[in-house]
Design a protein around this motif. Structure first.
Motif, short mmCIF file in Angstrom:
data_model
loop_
_atom_site.label_atom_id
_atom_site.label_comp_id
_atom_site.label_asym_id
_atom_site.label_seq_id
_atom_site.Cartn_x
_atom_site.Cartn_y
_atom_site.Cartn_z
N GLY A 172 0.77 -1.39 -0.13
CA GLY A 172 0.02 0.02 0.10
C GLY A 172 0.89 1.19 0.20
O GLY A 172 1.69 1.66 -0.89
N GLU A 173 0.46 2.16 0.97
CA GLU A 173 1.32 3.60 1.32
C GLU A 173 2.74 3.23 1.40
O GLU A 173 3.45 4.33 1.22
CB GLU A 173 0.55 4.60 1.88
CG GLU A 173 -1.08 4.64 1.45
CD GLU A 173 -0.97 5.25 0.04
OE1 GLU A 173 -0.09 6.28 -0.01
OE2 GLU A 173 -1.63 5.05 -0.65
N ASN A 174 3.19 2.15 1.80
CA ASN A 174 4.43 2.15 2.20
C ASN A 174 5.30 1.31 1.12
O ASN A 174 6.43 1.09 1.57
CB ASN A 174 4.47 0.99 3.55
CG ASN A 174 4.03 1.75 4.45
OD1 ASN A 174 4.05 2.99 5.15
ND2 ASN A 174 3.22 1.13 5.61
N VAL A 175 4.61 1.31 0.17
CA VAL A 175 5.41 0.70 -0.98
C VAL A 175 6.60 1.76 -1.74
O VAL A 175 6.06 2.84 -2.20
CB VAL A 175 4.63 0.28 -2.39
CG1 VAL A 175 5.41 -0.25 -3.41
CG2 VAL A 175 3.84 -0.85 -1.83
N CYS A 213 -4.18 -2.94 -6.98
CA CYS A 213 -3.63 -3.39 -8.54
C CYS A 213 -2.56 -2.20 -8.96
O CYS A 213 -1.25 -2.70 -9.12
CB CYS A 213 -4.78 -3.03 -9.49
SG CYS A 213 -6.02 -4.43 -9.51
N THR A 214 -2.58 -1.10 -8.70
CA THR A 214 -1.71 -0.15 -9.34
C THR A 214 -0.50 -0.44 -8.46
O THR A 214 0.77 -0.32 -8.96
CB THR A 214 -2.30 1.26 -9.26
OG1 THR A 214 -3.64 1.33 -10.17
CG2 THR A 214 -1.11 2.17 -9.92
N LYS A 215 -0.71 -0.44 -7.24
CA LYS A 215 0.62 -0.72 -6.32
C LYS A 215 1.44 -2.09 -6.60
O LYS A 215 2.44 -1.97 -6.49
CB LYS A 215 0.19 -0.55 -4.90
CG LYS A 215 -0.33 0.65 -4.14
CD LYS A 215 1.20 1.59 -4.15
CE LYS A 215 0.65 2.87 -3.61
NZ LYS A 215 1.86 3.77 -3.30
N ARG A 216 0.82 -3.16 -7.35
CA ARG A 216 1.53 -4.10 -7.79
C ARG A 216 2.51 -3.84 -8.65
O ARG A 216 3.70 -4.11 -8.61
CB ARG A 216 0.52 -5.27 -7.92
CG ARG A 216 -0.50 -5.75 -7.07
CD ARG A 216 -1.23 -6.84 -7.45
NE ARG A 216 -2.24 -7.26 -6.66
CZ ARG A 216 -2.39 -8.53 -6.18
NH1 ARG A 216 -1.51 -9.47 -6.19
NH2 ARG A 216 -3.38 -8.68 -5.25
N LEU A 217 2.16 -3.01 -9.77
CA LEU A 217 3.06 -2.47 -10.69
C LEU A 217 4.14 -1.71 -9.91
O LEU A 217 5.44 -1.76 -10.56
CB LEU A 217 2.32 -1.63 -11.53
CG LEU A 217 1.55 -2.28 -12.82
CD1 LEU A 217 0.81 -0.95 -13.48
CD2 LEU A 217 2.48 -2.97 -13.68
N GLN A 218 4.09 -0.75 -9.25
CA GLN A 218 5.14 0.01 -8.21
C GLN A 218 5.81 -1.00 -7.69
O GLN A 218 7.19 -0.80 -7.67
CB GLN A 218 4.44 1.08 -7.53
CG GLN A 218 5.38 1.82 -6.75
CD GLN A 218 4.69 2.99 -5.79
OE1 GLN A 218 3.64 3.00 -5.96
NE2 GLN A 218 5.52 3.65 -4.91
#
Length: 239
Positions: A172-175, A213-218
């Motif tokens: 999440g926000e910690n990525v 989803c989007t965070k997985r790309l990051q």
């Protein structure tokens, strides 16, 4: 020296997830993953696992997504045959341990049927760490000689643990790349550390069935570009 497992969850969830995990392994720091056995891309994941034998593959036990492997677990399913177990522990007072045992044993047996042996066991949404499921986890871990993800919030007895320390903060926000830059400060020397991650490429099935989803790309971008200090050594695949 810190022995490190960078363990990617949800192998088998979708082809995009599978390809993301494999790229994070081939070109990055992921050296372990855990596979669901009842999801649309499970067979694709098995093919990839056999192509890349240096990637450790455990089993990602599931009660909160999809349909069960065992068709006779009434306390776990809704009227349409889908899992109805809630990821919030307190909402599952009517779940029967015997149904969980039957379902998880069948999931493990299905894993073996693919011709590979699980390196460890964990679970979707960390439900294996729920206190009332501990007897099932202990029984299956001992029966199949499988170390278990150390997501427990208490001391557990007679359950073999995958690592001394488990961190689920890369989410999440910690990525962020800072997570790995500061990782050595989070644990003592001479421990085995597991870091959970969720790299993926976004495909239609993932987009339609996961809010993450989007965070997985990051995550994938970071995992394939980060450098780790020499204090870390990677845990190798089982022989």
């Amino acid at each position: 020296m810190i022995s490190l497992l960078v363990n990617a969850d949800d192998f088998g969830f979708s082809r995009g997830v599978n390809h993301g995990i494999i790229d994070a392994h081939r070109f990055g720091i992921v050296n372990s993953t855990t596979m669901m056995v009842h999801t649309p891309a499970t067979e694709h994941a098995v093919e990839l696992a056999k192509q890349y034998p240096q990637l450790r593959v455990g089993i990602h036990l599931t009660l909160t997504f999809g349909k069960p492997v065992n068709q006779d677990v009434p306390s776990l399913v809704d009227e349409n045959g889908f899992f109805r177990v809630d990821k919030n522990y307190e909402k599952n007072s009517d779940v029967l341990l015997e149904d969980v045992r039957k379902e998880w044993e069948d999931q493990i047996q299905k894993f073996f049927s693919f011709g590979i042996r699980p390196a460890h066991m964990d679970s979707h949404h960390h439900i294996h760490a729920w206190p009332f499921l501990e007897p099932v986890v202990k029984e299956l871990a001992q029966k199949y000689n499988l170390p278990v993800r150390n997501a427990f919030r208490r001391n557990v007895e007679e359950i073999p643990l995958l690592s001394d320390v488990f961190l689920d903060g890369f989410y999440g926000e910690n990525v962020s790349s800072h997570f790995f830059a500061n990782l050595h400060q989070e644990v003592e020397d001479n421990v085995t550390l597991e870091v959970m991650c969720h790299p993926a490429y976004i495909d239609t099935f993932l987009k339609d069935n996961s809010t993450y989803c989007t965070k997985r790309l990051q995550e994938l971008d970071i995992l394939t570009n980060v450098s780790l200090p020499s204090i870390f050594s990677f845990v190798s695949c089982m022989s």
